[in-house]
Design an enzyme around this catalytic site. Structure first.
Site, PDB file in Angstrom:
ATOM      1  N   ASP A 194       0.700  -1.094  -0.088  1.00  0.00           N
ATOM      2  CA  ASP A 194       0.026   0.028   0.029  1.00  0.00           C
ATOM      3  C   ASP A 194       0.919   1.311  -0.093  1.00  0.00           C
ATOM      4  O   ASP A 194       1.942   1.217   0.587  1.00  0.00           O
ATOM      5  CB  ASP A 194      -0.932   0.041   1.098  1.00  0.00           C
ATOM      6  CG  ASP A 194      -1.790  -1.207   1.024  1.00  0.00           C
ATOM      7  OD1 ASP A 194      -2.302  -1.423  -0.034  1.00  0.00           O
ATOM      8  OD2 ASP A 194      -2.436  -1.352   2.180  1.00  0.00           O
ATOM      9  N   ASP A 254      -7.105  -1.386  -4.678  1.00  0.00           N
ATOM     10  CA  ASP A 254      -8.256  -1.179  -3.433  1.00  0.00           C
ATOM     11  C   ASP A 254      -9.094  -0.049  -4.299  1.00  0.00           C
ATOM     12  O   ASP A 254     -10.337  -0.110  -4.042  1.00  0.00           O
ATOM     13  CB  ASP A 254      -7.602  -0.449  -2.407  1.00  0.00           C
ATOM     14  CG  ASP A 254      -6.791  -1.370  -1.515  1.00  0.00           C
ATOM     15  OD1 ASP A 254      -6.971  -2.781  -1.782  1.00  0.00           O
ATOM     16  OD2 ASP A 254      -5.785  -1.084  -0.845  1.00  0.00           O
TER      17      ASP A 254
END
Length: 204
Positions: free
Chosen positions: A135, A150
């Site tokens: 991330d 995402d």
């Protein structure tokens, strides 16, 4: 051909093929963007150091996430790996029924995003099935750091809500239109029955 056998429009195979190709292309684009961005992050950014992109509004902060999307439920990586694999199989099964480009776009975004994070869980450290997802996107005011996969997963869910509320089916038809056709068919049947009854009375 019997009177009760459904007639398949000649354009149905073409619509199905076009939707399938669209789904595959979108999935490849999403997956490629996700994996390329993660490769750039891993090879360029130091971990847990914020790099401003648009000041404090948008920053890149490299973190390794052992949980689900948006760093939720850390420590349950195997569960999410299995769930992602199941979602992938379900999408592949439903892909044969899709003829609407809107649904193809939805499933393409979802498939590309799911495969992007699943690849991390299967191939990255600390091991197969329990790998940490990369991330790096940090937005001011948002409570979690996320990635491109995402974004498309959540976007596909939003599109799902829109298509469901509008009554759009996998084949592109709408529920309201289908109901209207059913009503017209029923009215036509009643009219034909009344006409036949009148003819019988006249003959009598």
């Amino acid at each position: 051909m019997s009177a009760t056998e459904p007639v398949v429009p000649a354009s149905a195979p073409r619509s199905r093929l076009r939707a399938l190709l669209s789904l595959v292309c979108v999935a490849i684009l999403v997956y490629g963007a996700d994996q390329l961005s993660k490769h750039w992050v891993v090879t360029t950014l130091p971990e847990r150091v914020s790099e401003p992109v648009l000041g404090e509004l948008l920053q890149f902060t490299f973190v390794r996430n052992p949980g689900a999307a948006f760093s939720l439920a850390s420590g349950s990586t195997w569960i999410f790996s299995i769930a992602a694999a199941v979602v992938t199989v379900v999408i592949l099964v439903f892909a044969r029924r899709i003829r609407a480009l809107s649904w193809a776009l939805l499933f393409g975004m979802l498939l590309g995003g799911v495969l992007g994070n699943l690849t991390d869980r299967l191939l990255r450290e600390p091991g197969f099935g329990v790998g940490h997802v990369i991330d790096f996107i940090e937005v001011w005011g948002f409570p979690a750091i996320f990635n491109i996969a995402d974004i498309f997963i959540v976007s596909s869910m939003g599109l799902f809500v829109i298509l469901t509320l509008r009554g759009v089916r996998l084949d592109g038809t709408r529920e309201s239109a289908v109901r209207a056709d059913d009503v017209l068919a029923q009215e036509s049947t009643v009219s034909d029955a009344a006409f036949d009854a009148d003819r019988r009375r006249d003959r009598g």
